[in-house]
Design an enzyme around this catalytic site. Structure first.
Site, PDB file in Angstrom:
ATOM      1  CD  GLU A  27      -2.990  -0.983   2.156  1.00 28.95           C
ATOM      2  OE1 GLU A  27      -2.383  -1.629   3.275  1.00 28.95           O
ATOM      3  OE2 GLU A  27      -4.199  -1.102   2.256  1.00 28.95           O
ATOM      4  CD  GLU A  40      -3.421  -6.449   3.947  1.00 30.48           C
ATOM      5  OE1 GLU A  40      -3.442  -7.112   2.871  1.00 30.48           O
ATOM      6  OE2 GLU A  40      -2.688  -5.265   3.702  1.00 30.48           O
TER       7      GLU A  40
END
Ligand code: 3H9
Length: 704
Positions: free
Chosen positions: A107, A127
């Site tokens: 990210e 995640e």
């Protein structure tokens, strides 16, 4: 003395180098987030800097948020804000990637304006494997970078991709030839400067349109594959809903979903599993103990287990000599190993030429022990019979060189008795692989009374090299896993004796998240196995012990499970996965009346409570006796060897989350009917009384 900052800023000419150095994996701790925010502010203020390179020291670019901070109050600055600062920079930022760029790390890279990766770099948003979704823009920036379909695939599966695939998808702009991230970033930055390129922000890119029909199809596929888990479906919804909003709102939407998931028991279970797996390898009593060198291994016995171990060892780059009793058996084993490796080639896990090399240069199957004279480690995998194994170890004691490690793959026999037969018990250890050994990652490392510390260290090093998760166990019947299994299987058998059908039990257990119930597992493994265990234990059986007569009757009738087309279930062309047997209910009723048992009903919750209580109670006994050093080791065994649902963290984590007082009260209630089987573990009783948890207990050699 000032504290060392994990982020440094250094300018050379027009290029500012922002380096993160936070070993071991450059996780985004609060200090790193603050350091990044400071570095970006400095970049803005530095009149001579025209572009920045963001890179990491050590073995990898940022491997994600700091997982150890999860579940604790969040500390500012928050990652989405830090990434927004990077992206908002008026001066371009180049992310130079290497190692494993995961989660928050990817990210951060998506917040930069240009991405260059070294060969071998792996990337992903894992995640969901931690019960979360990308919480720092991943659900919004990734689809804008690589398109909706690919983004949904990566986010909902958590899978990693290599640098080539990332380049094809447009996740990175360039694949560098360098082997140094700083140099690769520097070259890219100078190129961008020369071309006069400014920042290119994904937040300003158009969001891909979302075809509703495709999403519905995906949702139903995911609902099946992610059974019992909340994160993958929530991630899908968050991507789709967020893309329909302006970017800033999509980000806020993502943050809310991320914070919601952070509170779920699934997230706690999955994060527990992550750390439990890594903790299993930590053995404080082995600090400073060097493992013995292992390059050449021998395997005795070329059955399914021996073949699987050989295939796993060859894949790990070891030289393997397999010993069978005659040439024909040796040839058969070699052919089986060849097929296993061929399967790996077909699945894309192994290159075809690597398979040829392994079989041609690093492997031989023979019918003589003499070839083991220079083996560094030998694993015995003959059938489960103490005398047979002792005979093998007497021979190994004679033919192997001094210092060779001698391992037995027994799944329940007394490793001390096997070790004594070798005449060199200090070199002997149990290595209990799980079948198929070339696939299953669990390895129980069974430490006998006289096993030398460097032999234990060697076993852990071998586990790591073979990509197995080694868990230490003491010697007892069945070690950690099979001993636990016997306990919960027995609880299930008692319920069948008392009125439940095997199908009700399997359904209730599958509803807990296990891939199969105990009777489906029994049919798969072969019912003769459980039968043999009961026969073996019969001479020591207590009169109060209840025997699952129905199971023995099936075996006596030749119904051994899948391999005979019939066990608890019927297997045929129409139902290769098995269907309930209509004769079962009548047979069980007949048996119950023979035994004078008035059948009663068990609700699914009753079944689950008894099954889990039996498992937890046995786990507590195993912990109390020091067979396992810590509760989390038991969790790892059940997660990796027995299908325990990962998002529940393992039985001991599950028990702590339920409250031990509740489980102890359940056991006391069950004991009213059967005080022999339901004897509460003293440790469980103690902890329940004082409000303690199993996680606090550490009984092993590394106890602090
Ligand atoms: C995330 O990023 C959320 C964001 O979207 C949003 C935020 C707002 N944190 O595995 P190893 C430790 S979620 C803390 O043995 P390897 C690990 O415990 C995160 N610690 O090495 C171990 O410690 P110890 C998404 C971490 O070479 C040591 O590092 N990221 C973290 O076999 C070495 O680990 C992930 O899910 C972490 N993130 O494999 C990546 N990662 O030595 C999780 C590792 O004391 N990590 N540690 O036992 C991995 O997959 C592997 O560790 C990795 C290295 C592939 C990186």
């Amino acid at each position: 003395m000032s504290e060392r900052t994990p982020v440094s800023y250094l300018r050379e000419g027009a290029v500012a180098f922002i380096e993160i150095d936070n070993p071991p994996v450059n996780a985004l701790s609060a200090a790193v987030r603050q350091g990044l925010a400071d570095a970006v502010a400095r970049l803005a203020d530095d009149p001579d800097a025209r572009i920045a390179v963001l890179f990491c020291a050590g073995r990898t670019f940022i491997a994600g948020a700091d997982i150890s901070e999860f579940g604790k109050p969040p500390v500012p600055p928050f990652l989405p804000d830090v990434i927004a600062m990077i992206e908002a920079s008026e001066k371009p930022v180049v992310a130079a990637l290497h190692g494993t760029v995961l989660g928050g790390g990817l990210e951060v890279a998506l917040g930069a304006h240009h991405r260059v990766a070294l060969p071998g770099t792996r990337m992903g948003l894992p995640e969901v494997t931690l019960g979360l979704l990308p919480g720092a823009g991943g659900t919004q920036r990734l689809p804008r970078a690589i398109g909706l379909e690919a983004a949904i695939d990566l986010i909902t599966s958590g899978r990693q991709i290599g640098a080539e695939e990332a380049l094809t998808l447009g996740l990175i702009d360039a694949l560098a030839k360098d082997t140094d991230a700083r140099a690769a970033g520097d070259a890219a930055a100078r190129r961008l400067l020369a071309e006069g390129r400014g920042p290119r922000r994904l937040s300003e890119a158009d969001a891909p349109t979302v075809p509703s029909a495709g999403v519905e199809a995906l949702r139903s596929t995911l609902a099946r594959s992610a059974r019992g888990q909340v994160a993958p479906l929530r991630a899908l919804d968050t991507i789709v809903e967020g893309l329909a909003m302006p970017f800033a709102e999509g980000m806020a939407h993502e943050r809310r979903a991320f914070m919601d998931l952070m509170q779920t028991p699934e997230r706690a279970g999955l994060v527990h599993a992550f750390f439990a797996e890594r903790r299993a390898a930590q053995q404080d009593d082995l600090t400073g103990v060097s493992p013995r060198r292992v390059d050449r291994i021998g395997i005795i016995g070329g059955g399914t287990m021996g073949q699987g171990i050989a295939a796993a060892a060859l894949t790990a780059g070891l030289d393997v000599t397999l010993v069978e009793r005659d040439d024909a058996a040796a040839d058969k084993a070699a052919a089986g190993i060849g097929r296993m490796l061929e399967g790996a080639v077909k699945r894309g896990k192994l290159a075809a030429d690597a398979r040829e090399r392994m079989l041609g240069q690093s492997f031989r199957a023979v019918a003589s022990y003499d070839t083991l004279a220079d083996a560094d480690l030998v694993i015995e995998a003959v059938f489960e019979n103490l005398e047979a194994k002792q005979e093998v170890f007497r021979t190994l004691g004679r033919v192997c060189r001094p210092g060779a490690v001698l391992a037995t793959n027994t799944s329940y026999l007394d490793v001390n008795l096997i070790a004594e037969a070798s005449g060199r018990p200090q070199d002997v250890i149990g290595l209990h692989f799980f079948s198929p050994a070339n696939v299953m990652r669990l390895l129980e490392i069974v430490v006998a009374d006289r096993t030398a510390p460097d032999v234990v260290a060697t076993a852990f090093a071998l586990a790591r090299r073979m990509n197995k998760i080694g868990v230490r166990s003491g010697v007892c019947d069945g070690f950690i896993g099979n001993r636990m299994m016997l306990a919960y299987r027995t609880a299930a058998d008692h319920m069948v004796l008392d009125g439940a059908s095997p199908y009700e039990i399997d359904q209730a257990i599958v509803a807990l998240g296990f891939p199969m119930g105990p009777y489906q597992v029994g049919d798969l493994a072969g019912l003769d196995i459980g039968h043999a265990t009961r026969q073996r234990k019969a001479p020591t059986r207590e009169p109060r012990e209840r025997v699952p007569v129905f199971a023995d009757r099936l075996v006596e009738a030749g119904r051994l499970g899948r391999k005979t087309g019939r066990g608890y279930y019927i297997y045929d062309d129409q139902t290769p996965q098995g269907r309930p047997d209509p004769e079962m209910a009548g047979a069980l009723d007949g048996l119950r009346s023979e035994l004078g048992i008035a059948p009663r009903r068990f609700a699914p919750e009753d079944i689950q409570a008894r099954y889990m209580a039996a498992m937890v109670n046995e786990g507590a006994k195993i912990l109390d006796e020091g067979i396992a050093a810590r509760a989390s080791d038991i969790d790892v065994v059940l997660l990796h060897g027995y299908g325990f649902p990962r998002w529940k963290g393992g039985p001991m984590h599950w028990a702590d989350a339920q409250g031990l007082d509740r489980i102890a009260a359940d056991i006391a209630r069950f004991a009213q009917d059967d005080p022999y089987f339901w004897q509460v573990s003293p440790l469980l009783a103690r902890l329940a009384a004082k409000g303690g948890t199993l996680a606090d207990v550490n009984t092993g050699k590394d106890a602090t």
